[in-house]
Design an enzyme around this catalytic site. Structure first.
Site, PDB file in Angstrom:
ATOM      1  N   THR A  88       0.829  -1.212   0.000  1.00 61.49           N
ATOM      2  CA  THR A  88       0.000   0.000   0.000  1.00 61.49           C
ATOM      3  C   THR A  88       0.862   1.260   0.000  1.00 61.49           C
ATOM      4  O   THR A  88       0.330   2.358  -0.073  1.00 61.49           O
ATOM      5  CB  THR A  88      -0.902   0.020   1.246  1.00 61.49           C
ATOM      6  OG1 THR A  88      -0.055  -0.089   2.397  1.00 61.49           O
ATOM      7  CG2 THR A  88      -1.871  -1.146   1.241  1.00 61.49           C
TER       8      THR A  88
ATOM      9  N   ASP B  52      -4.692  -4.136  15.151  1.00 55.31           N
ATOM     10  CA  ASP B  52      -3.421  -4.289  15.875  1.00 55.31           C
ATOM     11  C   ASP B  52      -3.477  -5.514  16.750  1.00 55.31           C
ATOM     12  O   ASP B  52      -4.467  -5.755  17.422  1.00 55.31           O
ATOM     13  CB  ASP B  52      -3.145  -3.110  16.800  1.00 55.31           C
ATOM     14  CG  ASP B  52      -3.483  -1.798  16.148  1.00 55.31           C
ATOM     15  OD1 ASP B  52      -3.751  -0.853  16.875  1.00 55.31           O
ATOM     16  OD2 ASP B  52      -3.478  -1.750  14.908  1.00 55.31           O
TER      17      ASP B  52
ATOM     18  N   LYS C 292       2.897   3.142  12.577  1.00 49.11           N
ATOM     19  CA  LYS C 292       2.209   1.935  13.029  1.00 49.11           C
ATOM     20  C   LYS C 292       2.112   1.907  14.559  1.00 49.11           C
ATOM     21  O   LYS C 292       1.070   1.606  15.119  1.00 49.11           O
ATOM     22  CB  LYS C 292       2.938   0.692  12.523  1.00 49.11           C
ATOM     23  CG  LYS C 292       2.226  -0.592  12.894  1.00 49.11           C
ATOM     24  CD  LYS C 292       2.637  -1.748  12.001  1.00 49.11           C
ATOM     25  CE  LYS C 292       1.807  -2.972  12.278  1.00 49.11           C
ATOM     26  NZ  LYS C 292       0.592  -3.022  11.473  1.00 49.11           N
TER      27      LYS C 292
ATOM     28  N   SER D 162       4.674 -12.890  13.300  1.00 50.98           N
ATOM     29  CA  SER D 162       4.994 -12.592  11.909  1.00 50.98           C
ATOM     30  C   SER D 162       6.469 -12.216  11.752  1.00 50.98           C
ATOM     31  O   SER D 162       7.189 -12.776  10.935  1.00 50.98           O
ATOM     32  CB  SER D 162       4.095 -11.454  11.418  1.00 50.98           C
ATOM     33  OG  SER D 162       4.467 -11.038  10.135  1.00 50.98           O
TER      34      SER D 162
END
Lengths: 495, 495
Positions: free
Chosen positions: B201, B259, B291, B267
């Protein structure tokens, strides 16, 4: 971008197909599975992008999936423009629900508005379903969600008087009481405008069964004409689209299959209230392979249904029925229709269990009507059936919907026989359904299976357990092959 | 069914296209969006069905989306068979998680096995993500999920010695420290095999930026050769596919954006451990449009990362950095690459903030190595940069990856100027990113924007705020049009 039709059915999900090298993909940074907002004249639609790397579309063309095509109904040669959609206004509410908060009516309204505008992706809807599973949606929230679903759909107004309805939660193969109940209730002069679904994962939905006897794909004005003339109807809900939010939620809930009383309550009641119902009877089969698996779960769900119904002034009763085995003889659209007609026609070989259930449900629904004495419903229902008035009403409804026709018979049939002698200890509804589907139901309406055996019956080795009906030898063989290993009837050898 | 290629990119989702009237759709009762199991020789694949109502396929053909085509690599003219897939073994675990239970290692393993075999649908994966949001996945579960993700992927073994790595959680436009840090660390003789992502994105991922200077789509053996020769690499992780489970989870998590420290920990660490890393430095930008939005959230995440890392014997440190504004001058692959090269080449106009950050990160990573004294890292990093050894190492890595090339320059540029005089009070990273994307980044590598302005700088009315770079007049106009209304720089008039 010039709009063309892709000729691809992606169910309710709008998809657009653009070439990898098209200007818009490059300039907007669109990649496969991006959500894009399409503008076509005054209409907008949010769709999922699939990127064409072959020659399906030219670089100045965009192809639409059936859902997108039907939503926008584009004129030939019309041009579309594209941009990134704004984030949905309800993303905050979704997030709050996922993080365990209780939502209020305005939040549910925002969610349902975005759902019907396809501003929420399927992933977001799945997250909402997961976040509302089990006890995570309380009674008040279920009522708020019901109200939100109503607000984004249509609502039928039948004017003065009662509007009766019956609804079955969770399918049982062959449980095709609806046409009979509607015929009885309408024959007695009550209004019962019934919308039904087609099969999604089952071998027949009520709409599929009804369709072998009369047209069911009526739109709202046509449905209204039938009900005004005959008092009742049995039409496919898909063309009426009373509750588009529910249609969307069901598309997501069905494959996920996380039980949630709250979501089930909102789904059922939003549709009933939208249909203008005043008195609703819920048929709730309880059994180990049914949707409601225990009496405790059934009682809990009944309480929740009653609570939300009363918030809307809707009268609601729950009729808990045996969900351990199929009802009637046939499984599959035409075979079930034959059962329905036999009951209405008082045939000697009409399935007794289907008649009994239909009478019990019609009776219970009649007794919900103010002024009708308790204990009189079943006998009135029996009377209407016995006298042939229910049959006459059913045929009149069929005529009003476009004309009655006799169900077709399958070209090929074959029996599956018992491998051992003994007593039938259990019946696996899901395996029976699968055999009927392999035989071709509901795509081939005459396909399916037929059996009159029930739990407790004693069979001899070599005796037929059920007959498979199919329209092609291949499908017959296919169903028989699975039937040979699946053993839907558990036969206990008798000592 | 004869297999053909559809030429449709549905990202990682395998899709098959069958005609509505094909035998298999009819006999299996397949409808649009059904999940089907395809058998092709010895290989099987579970895919989503799209039903063709046009002429894209014949009734005896099945067309495969790119993901399905690549997964099965069919021979020309090969035949495929289809059936309903068995329910995934992990559906019980998914259900348990959705209903609020804590899962153990065997349950997470079942989930990840089914995820990589595409036995879980995207809806089910979204439900899993929602059910694990916030604090619903505890430290022990995050560790168990990490172990499960490792078990279903590959794991690199570099033999004896340390394997360093750095990773940035949450992007900041222009924060392209990786090539510089890798060059410094490798120049000092340490091993640092770095895999990076492409933009999903954002206007550029590290892999996109690196690609304008050298090939990055190396497979695992090629990556290994580069690292064995030069000590470091900067390759695209997509071809290496170290952690296929993580690739799948990210595809679902990214659009949902709930979140969850637990999911983020699994991950990041599953990929690092799979890469054989022994010492990892996490760059954590903190800021309102980054973030990680607060120091408290950052501290909590750091604790979680440390806890799981130590369960695997992995050394991990977190470096919290300023996440309020972009880093460097350029935003977009080539413009960011120019910044990187200027720092490595010690150009007079090299962006000081990018150099400072890179040095700080490299220094912190160096100080994690046993035997390296605290407080010496940054000066060693500066030395290696000043001496040109970092540049030499970077060029050598580029050569080993397939050859160094200079980044391209855009054909069209235009300045956007300040409408008022005043002090820059805030910078909206997301709007800057959007302008760069509208200008064509990352698809057109030379596209993007350039600005040296930072919070606190004073600008005069009419002075350029940033320059838009594009490869076509249309994209330039498009970006400028949005830039005119978006106001990514908040300028406060100075009293």
């Amino acid at each position: 971008m010039r709009v063309i039709r892709a000729g691809i059915d992606t169910y309710q999900q709008p998809v657009v197909y653009m070439h990898r090298d098209c200007e818009i993909c490059r300039s907007e940074g669109f990649v496969a599975m991006t959500r894009v907002q399409m503008q076509l004249g005054h209409r907008t639609l949010i769709a999922t992008l699939n990127v064409v790397v072959g020659d399906m579309v030219a670089v100045d063309e965009v192809a639409l999936s059936e859902a997108a095509w039907n939503a926008l109904a584009p004129e030939p040669g019309v041009l579309a423009s594209f941009r990134h959609p704004e984030p949905a206004a309800s993303v905050g509410a979704l997030r709050a629900k996922v993080f365990g908060e209780r939502l209020d009516e305005s939040q549910y309204l925002a969610l349902m508005q975005d759902a019907v505008a396809s501003r929420l992706s399927d992933l977001e809807l799945a997250a909402f379903v997961a976040a509302s599973a089990g006890e995570r949606m309380d009674q008040g929230e279920a009522t708020a969600l019901t109200r939100a679903m109503l607000a984004v759909g249509q609502r039928l107004d039948w004017g003065e008087g009662l509007v009766l309805d019956k609804h079955c939660v969770g399918g049982l193969p062959g449980n095709r009481t609806t046409p009979i109940v509607v015929a009885i209730i309408a024959a007695l002069g009550y209004r019962i405008p019934k919308t039904s679904s087609r099969a999604i994962t089952s071998p027949a939905g009520t709409a599929d069964t009804m369709e072998v006897m009369a047209p069911v794909a009526l739109d709202l004005p046509a449905m209204r004409r039938v009900v005004e003339r005959e008092g009742g109807c049995i039409v496919w809900g898909g063309n009426v689209r009373l509750s588009p939010a529910d249609d969307i939620m069901i598309r997501i809930q069905r494959p996920l299959d996380f039980d949630s009383d709250g979501q089930l309550v909102a789904s059922v009641l939003s549709k009933k209230i939208a249909a203008g119902s005043t008195h609703v009877l819920i048929d709730m089969p309880v059994g180990p392979t049914a949707k409601v698996r225990s009496e405790v779960a059934g009682a809990h769900l009944a309480t929740r249904l009653g609570g939300t119904a009363s918030a809307f002034g809707l009268e609601l009763d729950v009729y808990r029925s045996d969900g351990r085995q199929p009802v009637g003889v046939g499984i599959g659209p035409a075979l079930e229709a034959l059962d329905v007609l036999k009951v209405l026609r008082n045939d000697a070989d009409a399935p007794a269990d289907l008649r009994e259930r239909s009478v019990a449900l019609a009776g219970a629904l009649l007794e919900m009507v103010p002024g009708n004495a308790a204990g009189t419903g079943a006998s009135r229902a029996n009377e209407v059936l016995d006298s042939g008035r229910a049959l006459a009403k059913f045929l009149a409804i069929c005529e009003a919907q476009g004309g009655f026709r006799e169900p077709p018979h399958a070209e090929f049939t074959a029996d599956v026989t018992a491998g051992v002698s003994g007593r039938i200890a259990a019946i696996d509804n899901r395996r029976l359904a699968r055999i009927a589907k392999l035989a071709g139901a509901p795509g081939s309406p005459a396909a399916g299976l037929a059996t009159a055996l029930r739990i407790g019956h004693v069979v001899q080795r070599g005796q037929p357990l059920f007959a498979v009906h199919a329209q092609s030898r291949g499908e017959l063989a296919y169903a028989l092959e699975y039937a040979a290993t699946a053993a839907p009837f558990a036969v206990e050898e008798v000592a």
